[in-house]
Design a protein around this motif. Structure first.
Motif, PDB file in Angstrom:
ATOM      1  N   GLY A 107       0.853  -1.330   0.124  1.00 38.30           N
ATOM      2  CA  GLY A 107       0.070  -0.181   0.035  1.00 38.30           C
ATOM      3  C   GLY A 107       0.942   1.197   0.221  1.00 38.30           C
ATOM      4  N   LEU A 108       1.391   1.301  -1.157  1.00 39.96           N
ATOM      5  CA  LEU A 108       2.194   2.636  -1.264  1.00 39.96           C
ATOM      6  C   LEU A 108       1.692   3.863  -1.526  1.00 39.96           C
ATOM      7  N   PRO A 109       1.864   5.206  -1.103  1.00 42.35           N
ATOM      8  CA  PRO A 109       3.124   5.542  -0.343  1.00 42.35           C
ATOM      9  C   PRO A 109       2.988   5.000   1.158  1.00 42.35           C
ATOM     10  N   ALA A 110       4.140   4.495   1.623  1.00 43.71           N
ATOM     11  CA  ALA A 110       4.186   3.908   3.239  1.00 43.71           C
ATOM     12  C   ALA A 110       4.421   5.098   4.042  1.00 43.71           C
ATOM     13  N   ARG A 111       3.990   5.028   5.140  1.00 42.51           N
ATOM     14  CA  ARG A 111       4.141   5.880   6.509  1.00 42.51           C
ATOM     15  C   ARG A 111       5.202   5.594   7.416  1.00 42.51           C
ATOM     16  N   ARG A 112       5.870   4.574   7.027  1.00 45.66           N
ATOM     17  CA  ARG A 112       6.879   4.070   8.099  1.00 45.66           C
ATOM     18  C   ARG A 112       8.001   3.275   7.216  1.00 45.66           C
ATOM     19  N   ILE A 113       9.429   3.059   7.465  1.00 45.34           N
ATOM     20  CA  ILE A 113      10.236   2.386   6.713  1.00 45.34           C
ATOM     21  C   ILE A 113      10.807   1.194   8.049  1.00 45.34           C
ATOM     22  N   GLY A 114      10.927   0.125   7.473  1.00 46.67           N
ATOM     23  CA  GLY A 114      11.198  -1.318   8.473  1.00 46.67           C
ATOM     24  C   GLY A 114      12.773  -1.410   8.336  1.00 46.67           C
ATOM     25  N   LEU A 115      13.525  -1.849   9.209  1.00 42.59           N
ATOM     26  CA  LEU A 115      14.629  -2.527   9.207  1.00 42.59           C
ATOM     27  C   LEU A 115      14.612  -3.834   9.586  1.00 42.59           C
ATOM     28  N   LEU A 116      14.624  -4.797   8.424  1.00 37.92           N
ATOM     29  CA  LEU A 116      14.568  -6.259   8.553  1.00 37.92           C
ATOM     30  C   LEU A 116      15.724  -6.898   8.520  1.00 37.92           C
ATOM     31  N   ASP A 117      15.753  -7.805   9.484  1.00 46.10           N
ATOM     32  CA  ASP A 117      16.995  -8.460   9.933  1.00 46.10           C
ATOM     33  C   ASP A 117      16.799  -9.930   8.899  1.00 46.10           C
ATOM     34  N   LEU A 118      18.019 -10.031   8.172  1.00 48.88           N
ATOM     35  CA  LEU A 118      17.880 -11.079   7.136  1.00 48.88           C
ATOM     36  C   LEU A 118      18.161 -12.347   7.615  1.00 48.88           C
TER      37      LEU A 118
END
Length: 408
Positions: free
Chosen positions: A157-168
């Motif tokens: 659902g862009l545009p998004a209101r937060r950015i996630g930092l994903l642990d690979l």
């Protein structure tokens, strides 16, 4: 004792002691964008640690009765190069030199209730523990940081209101960075310490039924009007973000000078950001406060639509297609003068493995221009090393996959 022997001895000692490996052991060892169609168609110098990286990054291979190493069918491995010519899309790690295939995406066009179409991506991320690619359908957009430990992700659902930092390693979002303005694209700085997040008023992946194009058979929804508003520069460690407004300019006949999706990216030293343009000079640079600047001297002849960009040393730049009607070739340039300094095989240059080798798309002579596979090419050599199987030749097919590379 060299680094490779040290790593192997460590693994042997762990096995003899029956002690479990640390959970991030493979991560520690392993830690060492829009496509342009072609206009026409039809190393061993790295350190031993890289070879050790490759040995740990993929599942162990059992020796046969004669003590020789046996490999799964379809795998090729030479020094610091790991390829799977029999796999498309790839299931296991593909890597060369300092660069790995960190993820790949497939996409489909989903018809919306109002008649528009939404281009929807599904990502497959490298699982650094197993050396395989794992499907993760949660994200609309994704970028992988150098080192292959973290990805920046945007939800559906862009545009998004937060950015996630994903642990690979775990597949879990470790932290969310809020955004007051909608974000639809993210990219890491070369050192991985910053993000540039491109903001849009509307989803840039939405195709507009009221702006149709002809696909050769019928009219279909086409790209919408560009709605890009600017960019954030985000400090990854603290989450602090500064937004800068960037106005979309109009060129000849009132046409916008950018595509519907035209994300920002960092310059080589991370001090500036740039955007691609639909016409010359093809790139425009800004400081982190959104003020337009001149082009850095060593990026004067770098263009956004040639994805490989500058070599690791910054002394060479990947160039455009330079083949003929029946042969593929690409050029390598002096980034300051634009002079051709080399010509290598391949249809499209995607990423540098090191200062002498590049990962490219290429095709078999006489085949469909979209039937491509990943290959490794070397400056000064006509040889190509296959890294993947061939993509389906039908452009726009849901079976086609798009690679995403990162430094390992």
């Amino acid at each position: 004792m060299n680094v490779e022997e040290l790593v192997r001895d460590t693994l042997r000692e762990q096995a003899e002691d029956k002690a479990p490996l640390p959970g991030d052991f493979a991560d520690r060892i392993l830690a060492v964008r829009r496509r342009r169609r072609t206009r026409t168609i039809a190393g061993a110098s790295l350190a031993a640690v890289t070879a050790a990286v490759v040995a740990v990054a993929v599942p162990a291979l059992a020796p046969d009765q004669a003590g020789r190493e046996t490999r799964p069918a379809g795998e090729s491995r030479t020094g610091d190069v790991v390829g799977h010519p029999g796999q498309t899309p790839p299931r296991e790690l593909i890597a060369a030199g300092d660069t790995a295939l960190a993820a790949y995406s497939t996409s489909e066009r989903v018809k919306q209730p109002d008649g528009d179409v939404l281009v929807t991506r599904t990502y497959h991320l490298l699982d650094v523990r197993t050396g395989t690619y794992r499907k993760d359908s949660r994200w609309s957009w994704l970028a992988v940081a150098p080192g292959l430990r973290t990805a920046a992700v945007l939800e559906r659902g862009l545009p998004a209101r937060r950015i996630g930092l994903l642990d690979l390693a775990t597949g879990k979002v470790e932290r969310w960075i809020p955004a007051d303005r909608g974000v639809a694209g993210v990219a890491f700085s070369p050192d991985g310490r910053k993000l540039v997040a491109t903001t849009y008023a509307d989803d840039p992946d939405r195709l507009d039924k009221d702006r149709p194009i002809h696909d050769g058979k019928r009219e279909v929804p086409g790209p919408g009007k560009p709605s890009r508003t600017g960019f954030y520069v985000v400090d990854v460690a603290s989450g602090d973000a500064r937004w800068s407004k960037v106005r979309t300019k109009s060129g000849e006949f009132g046409l916008s000078d950018i595509n519907t999706r035209q994300d920002f990216a960092f310059s080589r030293d991370g001090s500036l950001v740039y955007t691609g343009l639909t016409s010359a000079p093809h790139q425009r640079y800004y400081d982190v406060r959104g003020r337009e600047t001149g082009t850095p001297a060593d990026e004067k002849h770098v263009t956004w639509f040639v994805e490989a960009g500058l070599s690791p040393s910054g002394k060479l730049a990947a160039g455009d297609f330079a083949g003929g009607a029946k042969t593929t070739a690409t050029e390598v340039l002096d980034p300051r003068t634009g002079r051709r300094v080399a010509k290598v095989p391949g249809q499209q240059l995607l990423a540098w493995a090191d200062d002498e080798r590049l990962i490219a798309w290429d095709i078999a002579p006489g085949t469909n221009e979209y039937r491509q596979r990943l290959v490794l090419v070397t400056i000064g050599s006509k040889k190509t090393v296959p890294l993947s199987g061939y993509r389906t030749p039908k452009d726009g097919s849901s079976g086609r996959w798009t690679p995403l590379f990162a430094r390992r």
